[in-house]
Design an enzyme around this catalytic site. Structure first.
Site, PDB file in Angstrom:
ATOM      1  N   CYS A 130      -4.686   0.575  12.026  1.00  0.00           N
ATOM      2  CA  CYS A 130      -5.064   1.560  13.043  1.00  0.00           C
ATOM      3  C   CYS A 130      -6.474   1.383  13.584  1.00  0.00           C
ATOM      4  CB  CYS A 130      -4.901   2.966  12.486  1.00  0.00           C
ATOM      5  SG  CYS A 130      -3.213   3.318  11.963  1.00  0.00           S
ATOM      6  N   CYS A 450      -8.645   6.327  10.514  1.00  0.00           N
ATOM      7  CA  CYS A 450      -8.130   5.738   9.274  1.00  0.00           C
ATOM      8  C   CYS A 450      -7.137   4.611   9.533  1.00  0.00           C
ATOM      9  CB  CYS A 450      -7.480   6.808   8.413  1.00  0.00           C
ATOM     10  SG  CYS A 450      -6.267   7.754   9.258  1.00  0.00           S
TER      11      CYS A 450
END
Length: 480
Positions: A130, A450
């Site tokens: 991500c 995150c």
């Protein structure tokens, strides 16, 4: 020079893969418009002898729930806008993505060619879960700092509506053997060995390879470990949707670029923003840890289609071309944690490191933008950041770093409401911080996102003042 490059995707052949066309659109969106920024002044993070690197502008497609608008679109026939920068002024292109199409493994290069960039411009693709577009941005900073480039396009894309689905391992092995078979008898024998189990596909999963645990399951355990209740998570999720709706209605999400999907209407805004009520959210059942978990569909980010891009330049080059940069890109830090028990705690570990590098404290930060993978993940990090015990026991620090002021935190919504195309969220966060600093008259911003593997990156950005680049506006960027 308020506009830039971008050839319509009609330059791609109709037979090109949908993924390439989608990514080509994203690469081009970076060059729509370039605006100035205005901030208040604090301290400067200028370093003697270090080249100033600036974020000129950032744009993105609307972030859409996977399986909605994009899924029925066969291809894009053009780009929305051109920009004023000559195509040969871009020195390099870096794009991030997570679930890659095997036919276009270097999607940055294929998208760049499809978008009309010169074939003389190098391009490569990065993947870091991500924070893939975060890595694209920091890699761009490195190229410019090293004197290799003056202008780099960085971005990311994810198209969850059409992810690659593999045959089972048994079927793949059989098919490869068929390709090597030399006689009809060998081929018939292999075909005869195929059983129903061979036909079971392997679907992509948002799970850790090292632990085989889904990220949602990790978020549920993390919330339980820090005593984050279901009510707290639902309240934060509702806050995200409410603030995103307000920002959308007030026209604050100016990084979103409209586009026409063939056979459908113009898509101009994110479609996952859906404010509900605590009563409605309470009716949902746990999504991962059943039946007593607290993470639900309502307090988790959803699978999303979307792309984003930013134009990063040396300050000297940007000013010479007449641009008014939004932010200075000053520094970044990557950290990693245990992917089993601390998968989503990156912001807690990275924040004090990047603050110390810059000589700032939490109170110096004017704008916070954290990636909202799960409401429980956000709340757990806030509690960990506010815990002397956690800092001393797990981080080897004497005291806590402290929590962000909520009146500065994700005020235009976040991934819970706007959506989270894995490879594109980092650039969205960076652009949002720059735009919020301008709107709110702030100087320093901190962002966090995150990523799988327990990894995090933090980066500082300096924003511009009065339409001129100054050395007194900082924006801190964190990506987990």
């Amino acid at each position: 020079m308020a506009s830039m490059l971008m050839n319509p995707i009609r330059s791609c052949s109709v037979s090109s893969s949908w993924a390439v066309r989608f990514d080509a659109l994203a690469v081009n969106l970076i060059f729509n418009y370039f605006l100035s920024v205005q901030t208040k002044s604090k301290k400067t993070l200028t370093r003697p002898g270090v080249k100033n690197i600036v974020l000129v502008e950032g744009v993105r497609t609307p972030f859409l729930l996977s399986g909605t608008t994009y899924v029925s679109a066969l291809f894009f026939v053009g780009l929305l806008n051109r920009t004023g920068i000559p195509k040969d002024a871009v020195d390099y292109i870096i794009y991030g993505t997570v679930i890659q199409e095997v036919k276009t493994s270097n999607v940055a290069r294929e998208a760049a060619l499809g978008a009309g960039f010169s074939d003389k411009i190098p391009a490569h693709t990065v993947t870091m879960a991500c924070i893939s577009s975060n890595q694209a941005m920091t890699s761009s900073v490195g190229l410019i700092a090293a004197g290799q480039c003056d202008a780099v396009v960085a971005g990311g894309v994810e198209f969850m509506s059409d992810v690659p689905i593999r045959h089972s391992r048994k079927m793949r092995k059989t098919m490869l053997s068929l390709n090597k078979a030399k006689t009809l008898g060998q081929r018939l024998s292999l075909i005869g060995s195929i059983r129903l189990a061979h036909l079971s596909p392997e679907l992509p999963a948002v799970a850790e390879f090292s632990t085989a645990e889904t990220m949602g399951h990790s978020a549920d355990r993390l919330a339980a470990a820090f005593g984050v209740s279901r009510v707290e998570q639902d309240e934060f999720a509702l806050r995200s949707h409410t603030l995103a709706k307000k920002a959308q209605d007030e026209g604050l999400l100016q990084d979103v670029i409209s586009f026409k999907v063939p056979g459908r209407d113009i898509v101009s805004k994110d479609n996952g923003i859906r404010p509900s009520s605590m009563e409605q959210m309470a009716k949902l059942k746990p999504a991962f840890v059943k039946p007593h978990g607290t993470v639900t569909a309502a307090n988790s980010s959803f699978l999303t289609d979307g792309a984003s891009a930013v134009l990063i330049m040396s300050e000297e080059k940007a000013l010479a071309m007449g641009y008014k940069p939004k932010a200075y890109l000053r520094d970044f830090v990557y950290v990693s944690q245990d992917p089993k028990d601390q998968l989503l705690l990156g912001p807690t570990y990275a924040t004090p490191k990047v603050l110390e590098r810059a000589g700032l404290s939490m109170s110096d930060i004017d704008v916070f933008e954290f990636h909202e993978a799960f409401a429980g993940q956000i709340m757990a990090n806030l509690k960990a950041m506010d815990s002397d015990w956690f800092a001393q026991t797990y981080m080897g620090r004497k005291s806590k770093v402290g929590t962000p002021a909520m009146e500065k935190f994700n005020l235009w919504g976040g991934s819970l409401s706007l959506g989270h195309p894995f490879g594109a969220t980092g650039c969205r966060l960076a652009t949002t911080v720059a735009n919020r600093l301008k709107k709110e008259g702030g100087q320093y911003g901190l962002i966090a996102a995150c990523a799988a593997g327990g990894q995090v990156t933090h980066c500082w950005e300096l924003n511009a003042r009065d339409g001129k680049v100054t050395e007194k506006c900082l924006f801190h960027y964190i990506s987990i």
